[in-house]
Design an enzyme around this catalytic site. Structure first.
Site, short mmCIF file in Angstrom:
data_model
loop_
_atom_site.label_atom_id
_atom_site.label_comp_id
_atom_site.label_asym_id
_atom_site.label_seq_id
_atom_site.Cartn_x
_atom_site.Cartn_y
_atom_site.Cartn_z
N LYS A 169 40.59 13.06 22.19
CA LYS A 169 40.81 11.62 22.57
C LYS A 169 40.46 11.86 24.13
CE LYS A 169 42.85 10.48 18.74
NZ LYS A 169 42.25 9.35 17.93
N HIS B 282 36.02 11.82 6.75
CA HIS B 282 36.91 10.60 7.24
C HIS B 282 36.82 9.22 6.31
CE1 HIS B 282 39.21 7.67 9.93
NE2 HIS B 282 39.47 9.03 10.50
#
Length: 475
Positions: free
Chosen positions: A175, A294
């Protein structure tokens, strides 16, 4: 036209429209071991009987159309049609039914999830006679599942490649998910892996944007993981997202990852598509790459209770299409997931044989025979206080992935990784000693934090962070 064909096409044909149930509702039908079985949650329009609604689903997802056609006489409908063979009302829901449909195996191309879904979850979901339609579960017979390669490697092969046993694996999504340069991104990867994580991860929407082109990211991440490996003596990995706008570009990125010598790549299997995913899975097996999956876009498909498709079906489809990891919710974090339902599809991902269990949403017994299993990934809003529950819920064959729960540590990325590794090791040790993590988990974390300042700091930061919302995905 031969006399035989002429007779078959003309005798008994009557033009017009007739009820679907006259042909496709067959409650006397005995299902075959080779049938693909589907459980649909059907909400008919007012005035449409459940038998007609169920038969319409069977027809429109197999051989039927809105009117009789003379070419029906050129084939054997009894051999190829889908059959609605059972209907049961949904307890507590008005005008809602579970409809069971059996499909002959010959309706589907071997080894193609794309073809399977085009029929079973195709145009029928827009059918006007239905208010809503949801596919709750599929039974995939071994005769069909054996036409798929499945996961590139599977759980045991992955553990052998990594030389890591007896505990869940630890990961972290880098992140901020967008905006970092490739070099700064690689720095975060190195710090997390050096601190004790097994994996770091590209976010699902990191592909090849102007701020960080894919080749630069791949190079800096490879440098970071090799440096962390040298310093820690542990095998490390970073999920390099190979998802791209074309299959050719996706494969080019996977080839470059293999040339760099990294152990794992990643794909967004729903936005990328099943054809692309299966192609990548085959490449990964042939070239020794693990494949992380994902599930971006899944909630568009699976979150509404009465329309769409349950994630357990998407999980089965992924196991056939191919992936070594897949995100599966956390039960305790920020993303949707009720415990028994989540554990139901976790078992469908990992185990060889799963018994029918309606209390966990499993409508059919599923036998995967020898198809390798998929490791579930718990990710989304989790931190060190969740570690006991995650260890107890998911067990050893899982990846526990802390993004903000690593990079949000007040002392930085590496201390965040240390805190998670210490918390995990403490939970595994406590479990192996026979302690009950469900009841004693917080005490286990407090005890470990006394000799780990990194864990103590993490405990202080996130001591009051919880995500308390009512679960939508219930039985």
């Amino acid at each position: 036209m031969s006399p035989k064909t002429e007779t078959k096409a003309s005798v008994g044909f009557k033009a017009g429209v007739k009820d679907y149930r006259l042909t496709y509702y067959t409650p006397e039908y005995q299902t075959k071991d080779t049938d693909i079985l589907a459980a649909f949650r059907v909400t008919p329009q007012p005035g449409v009987p459940p038998e007609e609604a169920g038969a319409a689903v069977a027809a429109e997802s197999s051989t039927g159309t809105w009117t009789t056609v003379w070419t029906d006489g050129l084939t054997s409908l009894d051999r190829y049609k889908g059959r609605c063979y059972d209907i049961e009302p949904v307890p507590g829901e008005e005008n809602q039914y579970i409809v069971y449909v059996a499909y002959p195996l010959d309706l589907f191309e071997e080894g193609s999830v794309t073809n399977l879904f085009t029929s079973i979850v195709g145009n029928v979901f827009g059918f006007k006679a239905l208010r809503a339609l949801r596919l709750e579960d599929l039974r995939i017979p071994p005769a069909y599942s054996k036409t798929f390669q499945g996961p590139p490697h599977g759980i045991q092969v992955e553990r052998d490649k990594l030389n890591k046993y007896g505990r869940p694996l630890l990961g972290c999504t880098i992140k901020p998910k967008l905006g970092l340069s490739a070099k700064n991104y690689g720095r975060a990867v190195y710090e997390c892996l050096r601190g004790g994580l097994d994996f770091t991860k590209d976010d699902e929407n990191v592909n090849s944007q102007p701020f960080m082109r894919w080749r630069d990211r791949f190079c800096f991440c490879a440098e970071a993981l090799f440096k962390a490996q040298a310093e820690t003596g542990e095998i490390k990995g970073h999920y390099l997202n190979a998802t791209a706008g074309t299959c050719e570009e996706m494969m080019k990125r996977a080839v470059f990852a293999r040339e760099l010598g990294v152990p794992i790549v990643m794909h967004d299997y729903l936005t990328g598509g099943f054809t692309a995913n299966t192609s990548l899975a085959h490449y990964c097996r042939d070239n020794g790459l693990l494949l992380h999956i994902h599930r971006a876009m899944h909630a568009v498909i699976d979150r509404q209770k009465n329309h769409g498709m349950h994630f357990r079906v998407l999980a089965k489809a992924l196991r056939m299409s191919g992936g070594d990891h897949i995100h599966a919710g956390t039960v305790v974090g920020k993303l949707e997931g009720e415990r028994e339902v989540t554990l139901g599809f976790v078992d469908l991902l990992r185990d060889d044989f799963i018994e029918k269990d309606r209390s966990r949403g499993i409508y059919f017994t599923q036998d995967w025979v020898s198809m390798p299993g998929v490791i579930p990934v718990a990710s989304g809003g989790i931190h060190v206080w969740h570690m006991p529950a995650l260890t107890e819920i998911f067990g050893d064959d899982s990846v526990l992935q802390f993004g903000g729960g690593t990079l949000g540590h007040p002392w930085g990325n590496a201390p965040g990784a240390v805190a998670n590794r210490v918390a995990l090791e403490a939970c595994v040790e406590a479990r192996n000693e026979g302690r009950d993590l469900a009841r004693e988990g917080n005490e286990v974390i407090r005890e470990a934090s006394k000799w780990s300042p990194e864990l103590a700091a993490a405990c202080e930061v996130w001591k009051e962070i919880i995500f308390e919302f009512e679960t939508i995905d219930t039985l």
